[in-house]
Design a protein around this motif. Sequence first.
Motif, PDB file in Angstrom:
ATOM      1  N   LYS A 358       7.923 -12.554 -11.409  1.00 52.07           N
ATOM      2  CA  LYS A 358       8.905 -13.210 -10.549  1.00 52.07           C
ATOM      3  C   LYS A 358       9.049 -12.483  -9.220  1.00 52.07           C
ATOM      4  CE  LYS A 358      11.604 -15.062 -14.416  1.00 52.07           C
ATOM      5  NZ  LYS A 358      12.917 -15.075 -15.093  1.00 52.07           N
ATOM      6  N   GLU A 359       8.770 -11.184  -9.224  1.00 47.49           N
ATOM      7  CA  GLU A 359       8.879 -10.394  -8.012  1.00 47.49           C
ATOM      8  C   GLU A 359       7.519  -9.839  -7.626  1.00 47.49           C
ATOM      9  OE1 GLU A 359      13.383  -8.779  -9.115  1.00 47.49           O
ATOM     10  OE2 GLU A 359      11.813  -7.404  -8.468  1.00 47.49           O
ATOM     11  N   PHE A 360       7.376  -9.487  -6.378  1.00 40.65           N
ATOM     12  CA  PHE A 360       6.120  -8.943  -5.875  1.00 40.65           C
ATOM     13  C   PHE A 360       5.962  -7.493  -6.325  1.00 40.65           C
ATOM     14  CE2 PHE A 360       3.918  -6.601  -2.428  1.00 40.65           C
ATOM     15  CZ  PHE A 360       2.677  -7.210  -2.542  1.00 40.65           C
ATOM     16  N   HIS A 361       4.811  -7.161  -6.902  1.00 41.73           N
ATOM     17  CA  HIS A 361       4.537  -5.815  -7.387  1.00 41.73           C
ATOM     18  C   HIS A 361       3.803  -5.034  -6.296  1.00 41.73           C
ATOM     19  CE1 HIS A 361       5.739  -6.604 -11.578  1.00 41.73           C
ATOM     20  NE2 HIS A 361       5.280  -7.825 -11.348  1.00 41.73           N
ATOM     21  N   ASP A 362       4.553  -4.319  -5.475  1.00 42.65           N
ATOM     22  CA  ASP A 362       3.925  -3.632  -4.349  1.00 42.65           C
ATOM     23  C   ASP A 362       3.086  -2.438  -4.792  1.00 42.65           C
ATOM     24  OD1 ASP A 362       5.987  -2.065  -5.190  1.00 42.65           O
ATOM     25  OD2 ASP A 362       7.026  -1.970  -3.258  1.00 42.65           O
ATOM     26  N   ASP A 363       3.270  -1.953  -6.051  1.00 41.54           N
ATOM     27  CA  ASP A 363       2.428  -0.853  -6.506  1.00 41.54           C
ATOM     28  C   ASP A 363       1.010  -1.307  -6.791  1.00 41.54           C
ATOM     29  OD1 ASP A 363       2.942  -0.812 -10.054  1.00 41.54           O
ATOM     30  OD2 ASP A 363       3.465  -2.388  -8.626  1.00 41.54           O
ATOM     31  N   LEU A 364       0.800  -2.609  -6.978  1.00 38.43           N
ATOM     32  CA  LEU A 364      -0.539  -3.138  -7.237  1.00 38.43           C
ATOM     33  C   LEU A 364      -1.245  -3.581  -5.966  1.00 38.43           C
ATOM     34  CD1 LEU A 364       0.065  -5.370 -10.402  1.00 38.43           C
ATOM     35  CD2 LEU A 364      -0.809  -3.039 -10.305  1.00 38.43           C
ATOM     36  N   PHE A 365      -0.455  -3.841  -4.933  1.00 38.13           N
ATOM     37  CA  PHE A 365      -1.039  -4.437  -3.737  1.00 38.13           C
ATOM     38  C   PHE A 365      -0.686  -3.605  -2.506  1.00 38.13           C
ATOM     39  CE2 PHE A 365      -2.416  -8.177  -5.886  1.00 38.13           C
ATOM     40  CZ  PHE A 365      -1.454  -8.421  -6.878  1.00 38.13           C
ATOM     41  N   PRO A 366      -1.500  -2.597  -2.178  1.00 40.39           N
ATOM     42  CA  PRO A 366      -1.277  -1.862  -0.924  1.00 40.39           C
ATOM     43  C   PRO A 366      -1.559  -2.768   0.273  1.00 40.39           C
ATOM     44  CG  PRO A 366      -3.362  -1.221  -1.925  1.00 40.39           C
ATOM     45  CD  PRO A 366      -2.669  -2.115  -2.919  1.00 40.39           C
ATOM     46  N   ASP A 367      -1.078  -2.336   1.423  1.00 37.82           N
ATOM     47  CA  ASP A 367      -1.317  -3.121   2.640  1.00 37.82           C
ATOM     48  C   ASP A 367      -2.813  -3.293   2.856  1.00 37.82           C
ATOM     49  OD1 ASP A 367       1.471  -1.867   4.646  1.00 37.82           O
ATOM     50  OD2 ASP A 367       1.376  -3.162   2.869  1.00 37.82           O
ATOM     51  N   THR A 368      -3.175  -4.460   3.348  1.00 36.48           N
ATOM     52  CA  THR A 368      -4.587  -4.807   3.529  1.00 36.48           C
ATOM     53  C   THR A 368      -4.826  -5.213   4.979  1.00 36.48           C
ATOM     54  OG1 THR A 368      -6.382  -6.081   2.490  1.00 36.48           O
ATOM     55  CG2 THR A 368      -4.367  -7.276   3.018  1.00 36.48           C
ATOM     56  N   PRO A 369      -6.054  -5.098   5.474  1.00 36.23           N
ATOM     57  CA  PRO A 369      -6.323  -5.517   6.861  1.00 36.23           C
ATOM     58  C   PRO A 369      -5.823  -6.930   7.130  1.00 36.23           C
ATOM     59  CG  PRO A 369      -8.205  -4.329   5.994  1.00 36.23           C
ATOM     60  CD  PRO A 369      -7.247  -4.475   4.848  1.00 36.23           C
ATOM     61  N   CYS A 370      -5.167  -7.077   8.272  1.00 38.12           N
ATOM     62  CA  CYS A 370      -4.499  -8.339   8.576  1.00 38.12           C
ATOM     63  C   CYS A 370      -5.438  -9.390   9.135  1.00 38.12           C
ATOM     64  CB  CYS A 370      -3.360  -8.100   9.559  1.00 38.12           C
ATOM     65  SG  CYS A 370      -3.900  -7.498  11.174  1.00 38.12           S
ATOM     66  N   GLY A 371      -6.684  -9.051   9.433  1.00 38.59           N
ATOM     67  CA  GLY A 371      -7.614 -10.037   9.957  1.00 38.59           C
ATOM     68  C   GLY A 371      -7.647 -10.109  11.463  1.00 38.59           C
ATOM     69  N   GLU A 372      -7.143  -9.101  12.135  1.00 35.80           N
ATOM     70  CA  GLU A 372      -7.181  -9.046  13.591  1.00 35.80           C
ATOM     71  C   GLU A 372      -8.032  -7.865  14.033  1.00 35.80           C
ATOM     72  OE1 GLU A 372      -2.607 -10.755  14.062  1.00 35.80           O
ATOM     73  OE2 GLU A 372      -3.219  -8.915  15.089  1.00 35.80           O
ATOM     74  N   PRO A 373      -8.930  -8.042  14.973  1.00 34.40           N
ATOM     75  CA  PRO A 373      -9.816  -6.946  15.386  1.00 34.40           C
ATOM     76  C   PRO A 373      -9.030  -5.837  16.069  1.00 34.40           C
ATOM     77  CG  PRO A 373     -10.088  -8.842  16.825  1.00 34.40           C
ATOM     78  CD  PRO A 373      -9.214  -9.295  15.705  1.00 34.40           C
ATOM     79  N   ALA A 374      -9.502  -4.601  15.842  1.00 34.22           N
ATOM     80  CA  ALA A 374      -8.853  -3.449  16.484  1.00 34.22           C
ATOM     81  C   ALA A 374      -9.443  -3.159  17.851  1.00 34.22           C
ATOM     82  CB  ALA A 374      -8.988  -2.223  15.581  1.00 34.22           C
ATOM     83  N   LEU A 375     -10.687  -3.586  18.091  1.00 31.96           N
ATOM     84  CA  LEU A 375     -11.370  -3.314  19.357  1.00 31.96           C
ATOM     85  C   LEU A 375     -12.100  -4.564  19.817  1.00 31.96           C
ATOM     86  CD1 LEU A 375     -12.978   0.160  18.513  1.00 31.96           C
ATOM     87  CD2 LEU A 375     -11.022  -0.210  20.039  1.00 31.96           C
ATOM     88  N   SER A 376     -12.280  -4.645  21.112  1.00 34.10           N
ATOM     89  CA  SER A 376     -13.146  -5.687  21.651  1.00 34.10           C
ATOM     90  C   SER A 376     -14.592  -5.214  21.574  1.00 34.10           C
ATOM     91  CB  SER A 376     -12.763  -5.988  23.102  1.00 34.10           C
ATOM     92  OG  SER A 376     -13.042  -4.857  23.926  1.00 34.10           O
ATOM     93  N   THR A 377     -15.500  -6.099  21.850  1.00 35.13           N
ATOM     94  CA  THR A 377     -16.913  -5.740  21.798  1.00 35.13           C
ATOM     95  C   THR A 377     -17.249  -4.642  22.804  1.00 35.13           C
ATOM     96  OG1 THR A 377     -17.381  -8.036  21.217  1.00 35.13           O
ATOM     97  CG2 THR A 377     -19.237  -6.689  21.932  1.00 35.13           C
ATOM     98  N   ASP A 378     -16.773  -4.797  24.033  1.00 35.51           N
ATOM     99  CA  ASP A 378     -17.080  -3.801  25.067  1.00 35.51           C
ATOM    100  C   ASP A 378     -16.463  -2.446  24.748  1.00 35.51           C
ATOM    101  OD1 ASP A 378     -18.475  -5.731  26.442  1.00 35.51           O
ATOM    102  OD2 ASP A 378     -16.773  -6.309  27.705  1.00 35.51           O
ATOM    103  N   ASP A 379     -15.228  -2.462  24.212  1.00 36.01           N
ATOM    104  CA  ASP A 379     -14.583  -1.190  23.888  1.00 36.01           C
ATOM    105  C   ASP A 379     -15.363  -0.445  22.812  1.00 36.01           C
ATOM    106  OD1 ASP A 379     -11.196  -2.513  24.219  1.00 36.01           O
ATOM    107  OD2 ASP A 379     -12.590  -1.674  25.708  1.00 36.01           O
ATOM    108  N   TRP A 380     -15.848  -1.172  21.810  1.00 34.26           N
ATOM    109  CA  TRP A 380     -16.575  -0.498  20.730  1.00 34.26           C
ATOM    110  C   TRP A 380     -17.893   0.072  21.247  1.00 34.26           C
ATOM    111  CZ3 TRP A 380     -21.234  -0.833  18.151  1.00 34.26           C
ATOM    112  CH2 TRP A 380     -21.319  -0.120  16.941  1.00 34.26           C
ATOM    113  N   PHE A 381     -18.630  -0.701  22.011  1.00 29.75           N
ATOM    114  CA  PHE A 381     -19.902  -0.205  22.521  1.00 29.75           C
ATOM    115  C   PHE A 381     -19.713   0.934  23.521  1.00 29.75           C
ATOM    116  CE2 PHE A 381     -23.355  -2.385  20.678  1.00 29.75           C
ATOM    117  CZ  PHE A 381     -22.930  -3.665  20.322  1.00 29.75           C
TER     118      PHE A 381
END
Length: 968
Positions: A358-381
């Motif tokens: 009935k409740e969310f079990h946060d001990d089973l589910f740590p935070d996960t990548p949100c699906g947003e890039p951390a860098l642009s292509t030029d920044d990474w290269f």
Amino acid sequence: MAWRFKASKYKNSAPKLLKREEWIGDISAGNLPNSCGNHIKASCQYMAFNVDTSGGGNLAILPINTSGRLTTALPMLKAHGDFVTDFEFSPFDDFLLATGSADNTIKVWQLPEDNGNLTETISDVSPVVVLPGQQRRIENVTWNPVADSILTVTSHNTVKLFDVSQGTEKCCIDSHKDQIQSVCWKGDGTCIVTSCKDKLLRVIDPRSSTVQQEGSGHQNIKDSRAVWLGNKDNIVTTGFDSSRNREISIWDSRNLSSSLNTVSVDASSGTLIPLYDADTGMIFFAGKGDNTIKYCEITDKTPYLQENSVASTEQIKGAGLVPKLALNVMAGEVNRILILTKSNVLPTPYIVPRKSYKEFHDDLFPDTPCGEPALSTDDWFSGQNAQVQCTSLDPAKRKKRQTGSRTIGSKGDNQTNSISKTKEITKPKETSKSVIQDTQDIPQTSKPENSGKDTSNVIPKQATPTKVTTDTPTKESAGTPTKRSSDTPKEQSPALTSANKPVTKVFTAVRQSKFKYLKGHTLHKSLHIDNIRKLYHGVPGESDMFYANQTRCVVPVEGAGGLLSVLEFNKPGRLADTGTPVLQHKSKATDYVWDPFNYSRLAVSCDDAKVWIWNIPEGGLTETVTEPSMYLRGHTEKLYFVRFHPLASDILVSSAYDFTVRIWDLSDGKEKLKLTTHPDQVFCVAWSPDGRYLATVCKDGRVRIFDPRKSPDAIKEGEGPDGPRGARVVWALNGKYLVITGFDKLCSRQLYVYDVDKLESPLYIHQLDFNPAVLVPYYDDDSKTLFVTGRGDGVVHSFEISTEHPHIFPLSPVQFEGLHQALSFLPKTCCDVKKVEFAKGWRLTNNTVEPVSFTLPRVKTEYFQDDVFPDTKVIDKPVMTSTEWLSGANTPPRTVSLRPKDMKPLSEAPVEAPKERKYESFNPNTYKSDEQKKEELLDAVTKKLEIKESPLPQDLAEGVDDDEWGDD
């Protein structure tokens, strides 16, 4: 200092196998060409997989929550002119798919957001980017996990990075000497690992195009795979050794000179596909062509790989993980694998069992990548590094996923069109039966787009918890340091809640048991009964098939009318080829059992709904007998089994296909009691040691306890084994516990331990093996030892049952020569205590009956081992009549000492003085320092090397005196 053992939260995770009706059917994977891809991948919105079609360049595309048989044509993406060797969805856009093909081309596709009418729109989709063609076929396609629009591609012996937004090649790494078989990014997006056909494993910095580490990998050129364990420095590879055996290796990416650990798996020829979840440390291995999926966990200490379970499935063509944001976290789903078979896709959720969802079990589910890039292509290269932002999987706190303002194909010569949009990920519209809606089995992330409501706080429908199917404690005994309020439903009583608190135990190393090293062997051949002709193997699984008492045994033989052969133990040797007298019934015999108080009386249940009572003449059968001494009539369908009461004479219990359990009094041949509670087939019954209660296991998956003299209804009830194949139950620890042998849904044989006072769910479940034979248990209350074996087994497994967690402790298994059909144990009074024999019985093989003995290795065998042989119950003499028991009497069983008159007990043996030791580290008078030990050792060696000065042989020769020399 004692240290606490912390069990993994995911150890109990088990696959929830969906019904066949929920499989995605009517597809044709057929015989897929060999490639380095997994053949099926998924995003939060779509799944894509290879299909066997003419031309070979198509991919099937379905919504991620598709279920059941398709009502429309399978949506096809006409991607390439030749077989699609690999493909992958973008980690930052659920609708962006990159594909590589054997036609040497790489394409990027933007799938439609409205997948409710996918069949009509998918054929019109064109690639948004067509990257420059290569000279050889494409082997691997994968996205950078941190930076946007960076695609990694391997073709033969080169690794290339492309800027998809520009459609241009950014770098090329050609340091490999042969075909690259796999490539994987580190979780922080800084470097990649490759496995190659030249048998080398390489760690590469793609921005500098340099090989940072290189080492010898699997010593076979067959297909190998490498996956990076998230942000850790470790790598897991699968491949083949020089003997063509499959193996799994763990590596430290900072030193590839040797693996941290290598595990040999088997000799199968299919490629092992590793699927790793960085959030939980769970890793799955699915072999192409296999029928099982191996689930393991990654640990930080040796052996680094902890195997948890093996799940059976259909023959695997490919496998892929579903992203964490698409899981039904409110049902305890920590992972989901999509399994591609020849004609189906099998979504397989892995569930961690909890009391309440009935409740969310946060001990089973740590935070996960949100699906947003951390860098642009030029920044990474340009050399920048960053970590992807994470989001909570709690539906009430989860961020709304954005695909970002992403422009694909705005520049360059290879683009076919351009798109620029920002969209919120919501559940697609569902207009067909193939897309399930609000289901418990396949998770959903939000409501349909046309609901017009905010979906950020929507909680999916609660799913039914999956039972534990691995060798782990259940919810009540899981070793977790704290207990969440969501684990205990509010409607539970306070007593039950306190009893179900998790147990945190201090690790105490190896448990010591007197019976740990028990031995089993077959007695001398002169005692065997040989040449049993035409043994009948068709006895139903509810029967133990073979029963013996102190004087004789009963064996089923082939022939019309349910033939049973009665063999006398005082007449060992070879049986005649023909003419052996038998008991002949008018229908098939389903079960049979000896009266424990009358060695000559045999009860037989038959297909004709009657119980036949036979009295064997003294000395055994001399001719075939067809008329019993008594019939018991009352059941309306064929019978399952019969069992005698352990303390009262003439009391017999039976069960039949009419789902009733009936209790008979053989003194007058009449039915006395009837239990009608069971809604389905009763697998077995067992009397409690005091003869008061009756335990049953039913095909409806429930275990029940009855007090048959007081009520026809169960006084206690709980969940039993899942499988419908059969089960057995025995009472243990003087009637305080129940042990059930049964199957789970995967046909894995398991042992379930129950506390009689808390029958709601098992205290512990021990997974034994995969075998279709029902495990037949025998429990010795004196030694607290449980023996289990099945038809066609060659091993007798033994366990100690204890009140201590986890309640069941494996002892030494006993391997006999050849396979057997059944074992039947004798009363404890038949054991030879002078040989420390604590169990004795008879073993039925295909053509022999052999006596077997179970003993303990002891030093002072001249003494009676009173620590092994307590006073035992007399089970061959009744303590009550049937009339007394039926009237409510409860007379306890008598006990007797097994100590012979000419043996003294071990407890009275004189205590021997301890042997003197050369020195003791704790004694200052005899303690020797390291320097003293060194000097003693050197002196001893020197003495051995000393060479004594001895005269030469010629010096010892005696001459003659001078006067003895004569003149010539």
